[in-house]
Structures are given as structure tokens and as C-alpha cells.
Scaffold this motif. Structure first.
Motif, PDB file in Angstrom:
ATOM      1  N   ALA A  32      17.444  -2.387   7.695  1.00  0.00           N
ATOM      2  CA  ALA A  32      17.927  -1.655   6.525  1.00  0.00           C
ATOM      3  C   ALA A  32      17.339  -2.155   5.213  1.00  0.00           C
ATOM      4  CB  ALA A  32      19.449  -1.728   6.470  1.00  0.00           C
ATOM      5  N   SER A  33      17.171  -3.463   5.072  1.00  0.00           N
ATOM      6  CA  SER A  33      16.729  -4.031   3.803  1.00  0.00           C
ATOM      7  C   SER A  33      15.228  -4.307   3.838  1.00  0.00           C
ATOM      8  CB  SER A  33      17.499  -5.320   3.508  1.00  0.00           C
ATOM      9  OG  SER A  33      17.074  -5.866   2.277  1.00  0.00           O
ATOM     10  N   VAL A  34      14.458  -3.285   3.476  1.00  0.00           N
ATOM     11  CA  VAL A  34      13.010  -3.432   3.401  1.00  0.00           C
ATOM     12  C   VAL A  34      12.570  -3.136   1.977  1.00  0.00           C
ATOM     13  CG1 VAL A  34      12.605  -2.879   5.822  1.00  0.00           C
ATOM     14  CG2 VAL A  34      12.533  -1.065   4.146  1.00  0.00           C
ATOM     15  N   GLU A  35      11.559  -3.852   1.551  1.00  0.00           N
ATOM     16  CA  GLU A  35      11.051  -3.713   0.194  1.00  0.00           C
ATOM     17  C   GLU A  35       9.552  -3.963   0.236  1.00  0.00           C
ATOM     18  OE1 GLU A  35      11.463  -6.294  -3.960  1.00  0.00           O
ATOM     19  OE2 GLU A  35      12.833  -6.685  -2.310  1.00  0.00           O
ATOM     20  N   GLY A  36       8.813  -3.238  -0.574  1.00  0.00           N
ATOM     21  CA  GLY A  36       7.379  -3.447  -0.656  1.00  0.00           C
ATOM     22  C   GLY A  36       6.948  -3.636  -2.095  1.00  0.00           C
ATOM     23  N   ILE A  37       5.896  -4.441  -2.268  1.00  0.00           N
ATOM     24  CA  ILE A  37       5.305  -4.599  -3.595  1.00  0.00           C
ATOM     25  C   ILE A  37       3.795  -4.425  -3.466  1.00  0.00           C
ATOM     26  CG2 ILE A  37       7.125  -6.068  -4.526  1.00  0.00           C
ATOM     27  CD1 ILE A  37       5.270  -8.504  -4.062  1.00  0.00           C
ATOM     28  N   ASP A  38       3.202  -3.906  -4.534  1.00  0.00           N
ATOM     29  CA  ASP A  38       1.753  -3.714  -4.554  1.00  0.00           C
ATOM     30  C   ASP A  38       1.297  -3.695  -6.005  1.00  0.00           C
ATOM     31  OD1 ASP A  38      -0.229  -2.459  -2.093  1.00  0.00           O
ATOM     32  OD2 ASP A  38      -1.009  -2.490  -4.136  1.00  0.00           O
ATOM     33  N   THR A  39       0.035  -4.015  -6.220  1.00  0.00           N
ATOM     34  CA  THR A  39      -0.534  -4.007  -7.565  1.00  0.00           C
ATOM     35  C   THR A  39      -1.245  -2.692  -7.884  1.00  0.00           C
ATOM     36  OG1 THR A  39      -2.543  -5.086  -6.769  1.00  0.00           O
ATOM     37  CG2 THR A  39      -0.796  -6.523  -7.627  1.00  0.00           C
ATOM     38  N   SER A  40      -1.255  -1.764  -6.937  1.00  0.00           N
ATOM     39  CA  SER A  40      -1.912  -0.471  -7.143  1.00  0.00           C
ATOM     40  C   SER A  40      -0.873   0.605  -7.467  1.00  0.00           C
ATOM     41  CB  SER A  40      -2.689  -0.069  -5.883  1.00  0.00           C
ATOM     42  OG  SER A  40      -3.064   1.297  -5.961  1.00  0.00           O
ATOM     43  N   SER A  41      -0.968   1.153  -8.663  1.00  0.00           N
ATOM     44  CA  SER A  41      -0.015   2.194  -9.057  1.00  0.00           C
ATOM     45  C   SER A  41      -0.160   3.444  -8.185  1.00  0.00           C
ATOM     46  CB  SER A  41      -0.186   2.547 -10.532  1.00  0.00           C
ATOM     47  OG  SER A  41      -1.500   2.991 -10.798  1.00  0.00           O
ATOM     48  N   LEU A  53       9.990   5.741   0.017  1.00  0.00           N
ATOM     49  CA  LEU A  53       9.879   4.363   0.490  1.00  0.00           C
ATOM     50  C   LEU A  53      10.055   3.389  -0.675  1.00  0.00           C
ATOM     51  CD1 LEU A  53       6.880   4.961   2.881  1.00  0.00           C
ATOM     52  CD2 LEU A  53       9.275   4.596   3.517  1.00  0.00           C
ATOM     53  N   PRO A  54      10.721   2.258  -0.442  1.00  0.00           N
ATOM     54  CA  PRO A  54      11.051   1.316  -1.516  1.00  0.00           C
ATOM     55  C   PRO A  54       9.880   0.427  -1.927  1.00  0.00           C
ATOM     56  CG  PRO A  54      11.891   0.495   0.557  1.00  0.00           C
ATOM     57  CD  PRO A  54      11.286   1.852   0.846  1.00  0.00           C
ATOM     58  N   ALA A  55       8.905   1.016  -2.585  1.00  0.00           N
ATOM     59  CA  ALA A  55       7.726   0.283  -3.051  1.00  0.00           C
ATOM     60  C   ALA A  55       7.827   0.093  -4.557  1.00  0.00           C
ATOM     61  CB  ALA A  55       6.460   1.043  -2.691  1.00  0.00           C
ATOM     62  N   GLY A 103       0.825  -1.205   0.000  1.00  0.00           N
ATOM     63  CA  GLY A 103       0.000   0.000   0.000  1.00  0.00           C
ATOM     64  C   GLY A 103       0.859   1.254   0.000  1.00  0.00           C
ATOM     65  N   ARG A 104       0.563   2.144   0.905  1.00  0.00           N
ATOM     66  CA  ARG A 104       1.288   3.416   0.982  1.00  0.00           C
ATOM     67  C   ARG A 104       2.632   3.308   1.693  1.00  0.00           C
ATOM     68  NH1 ARG A 104      -3.067   8.232   1.881  1.00  0.00           N
ATOM     69  NH2 ARG A 104      -4.165   7.907  -0.078  1.00  0.00           N
ATOM     70  N   GLY A 105       2.964   2.132   2.171  1.00  0.00           N
ATOM     71  CA  GLY A 105       4.287   1.927   2.739  1.00  0.00           C
ATOM     72  C   GLY A 105       4.426   2.199   4.219  1.00  0.00           C
ATOM     73  N   TYR A 106       3.325   2.242   4.934  1.00  0.00           N
ATOM     74  CA  TYR A 106       3.413   2.522   6.369  1.00  0.00           C
ATOM     75  C   TYR A 106       4.277   1.501   7.106  1.00  0.00           C
ATOM     76  CZ  TYR A 106      -0.450   5.744   5.438  1.00  0.00           C
ATOM     77  OH  TYR A 106      -1.224   6.752   4.945  1.00  0.00           O
ATOM     78  N   ALA A 107       4.133   0.218   6.757  1.00  0.00           N
ATOM     79  CA  ALA A 107       4.956  -0.809   7.415  1.00  0.00           C
ATOM     80  C   ALA A 107       6.423  -0.639   7.017  1.00  0.00           C
ATOM     81  CB  ALA A 107       4.455  -2.208   7.062  1.00  0.00           C
ATOM     82  N   LEU A 108       6.680  -0.241   5.786  1.00  0.00           N
ATOM     83  CA  LEU A 108       8.059  -0.030   5.348  1.00  0.00           C
ATOM     84  C   LEU A 108       8.717   1.066   6.188  1.00  0.00           C
ATOM     85  CD1 LEU A 108       7.497  -0.073   1.472  1.00  0.00           C
ATOM     86  CD2 LEU A 108       8.237  -1.962   2.937  1.00  0.00           C
ATOM     87  N   GLN A 149      -1.054   3.591  -4.961  1.00  0.00           N
ATOM     88  CA  GLN A 149      -0.451   3.339  -3.652  1.00  0.00           C
ATOM     89  C   GLN A 149       1.078   3.375  -3.746  1.00  0.00           C
ATOM     90  OE1 GLN A 149      -2.157   3.347  -0.972  1.00  0.00           O
ATOM     91  NE2 GLN A 149      -4.060   2.271  -1.196  1.00  0.00           N
ATOM     92  N   VAL A 150       1.615   2.721  -4.764  1.00  0.00           N
ATOM     93  CA  VAL A 150       3.064   2.679  -4.943  1.00  0.00           C
ATOM     94  C   VAL A 150       3.613   4.080  -5.191  1.00  0.00           C
ATOM     95  CG1 VAL A 150       4.913   1.849  -6.470  1.00  0.00           C
ATOM     96  CG2 VAL A 150       3.154   0.271  -5.654  1.00  0.00           C
ATOM     97  N   ALA A 151       2.917   4.874  -5.987  1.00  0.00           N
ATOM     98  CA  ALA A 151       3.360   6.246  -6.250  1.00  0.00           C
ATOM     99  C   ALA A 151       3.388   7.058  -4.961  1.00  0.00           C
ATOM    100  CB  ALA A 151       2.446   6.909  -7.284  1.00  0.00           C
ATOM    101  N   TRP A 152       2.374   6.908  -4.123  1.00  0.00           N
ATOM    102  CA  TRP A 152       2.314   7.627  -2.847  1.00  0.00           C
ATOM    103  C   TRP A 152       3.520   7.258  -1.980  1.00  0.00           C
ATOM    104  CZ3 TRP A 152       1.995   7.638   2.422  1.00  0.00           C
ATOM    105  CH2 TRP A 152       1.357   8.719   3.028  1.00  0.00           C
ATOM    106  N   ALA A 153       3.821   5.969  -1.888  1.00  0.00           N
ATOM    107  CA  ALA A 153       4.962   5.512  -1.091  1.00  0.00           C
ATOM    108  C   ALA A 153       6.277   6.017  -1.678  1.00  0.00           C
ATOM    109  CB  ALA A 153       4.970   3.990  -1.009  1.00  0.00           C
TER     110      ALA A 153
END
Length: 140
Positions: free
Chosen positions: A29-38, A49-51, A15-20, A40-44
């Protein structure tokens, strides 16, 4: 515990990367996020944030065998059609390093009527990887 500061963590459906952001604040140090919503990823990404935008989370995970110490799946599985839930969990197990762990939280609400089916089909002893150690469910 998720992992040490040198561990690699993936947040599936970030999502918006709150957990990241929270993981970084814990010194991981090594955190990464993936999402299918463009969106949400743009916001992060706007917040540094590494989404990453992906079309299919399961395919992404399958291309990364034994990569992560921890994989998070927070409020995601209830949005996956029941037929795809087992394959997503298997892909998570595939992407975990030996001894890695996966943690999931599921929030059920009346819009997601398949959640009862989801828990019955996907979260059985045979379908659930042994590495999946945390399952927190909220009742309908």
C-alpha cells in the motif's frame, strides 16, 4: 522479499512509475517514487502513481531518516557521477528503517563508461551499507 503489505517502499529514480504500479499490484500500500525528470514524474502522475519531482535524491533521502522498509535503485547509479555515488548510497542507508533493505539493478552500456569506476568506488565493503543486500550487475 521486498517487504510486507504494510511496509513502506521508495523507488529512487522511479521514471514513469512502472515499479510503483507493480508494487501496488502486489498489495503493497505505501509506495512512493522520486525522480529528477519532470517529464517522467508528470507521466506517472497522470496515471495516478505517487511520483514526486525532486532536485536532489540524496537530500530528499536525508530528510527522511528511518522512513522506508525498502528502497529501490533501479538503473540509476550509473547516471550519477562517481563522486556522488557514495553519498547517495549513504543517504539510502539513512532513510532505511532498522532492518530495512535496499535493492539495486545496474545496466551498463558503452555510453556510461564510468560504470566500471562506479562499481569499484561505490560498491566496496567499506562504502556499501550492510543493508544493501541485492546487487545485480549486467556486464559491459
Amino acid at each position: 522479499m521486498l517487504c510486507g503489505p504494510d511496509g513502506a517502499v521508495l523507488d529512487v529514480g522511479c521514471g514513469r512509475g512502472y515499479a510503483l504500479a507493480a508494487l501496488r499490484s502486489l498489495g503493497i500500500a505505501s509506495v512512493e517514487g522520486i525522480d529528477t525528470s519532470s517529464e517522467q514524474v508528470a507521466w506517472a502522475a497522470e496515471r495516478g502513481l505517487p511520483a514526486k519531482l525532486v532536485q536532489d535524491s540524496g537530500e530528499y533521502l536525508l530528510r527522511r531518516p528511518a522512513t522506508y522498509d525498502t528502497v529501490l535503485l533501479m538503473d540509476v547509479i550509473e547516471h550519477v557521477e562517481p563522486i556522488g555515488q557514495r553519498s547517495l548510497l549513504s543517504a539510502i542507508a539513512h532513510a532505511l528503517k532498522p532492518g530495512g533493505t535496499s535493492h539495486g539493478i545496474f545496466s551498463a552500456n558503452r555510453r556510461h563508461n564510468h560504470i566500471q569506476n562506479c562499481m569499484r568506488i561505490s560498491f566496496t565493503q567499506t562504502a556499501l551499507p550492510k543493508r544493501w543486500i541485492s546487487l545485480i550487475t549486467m556486464h559491459l
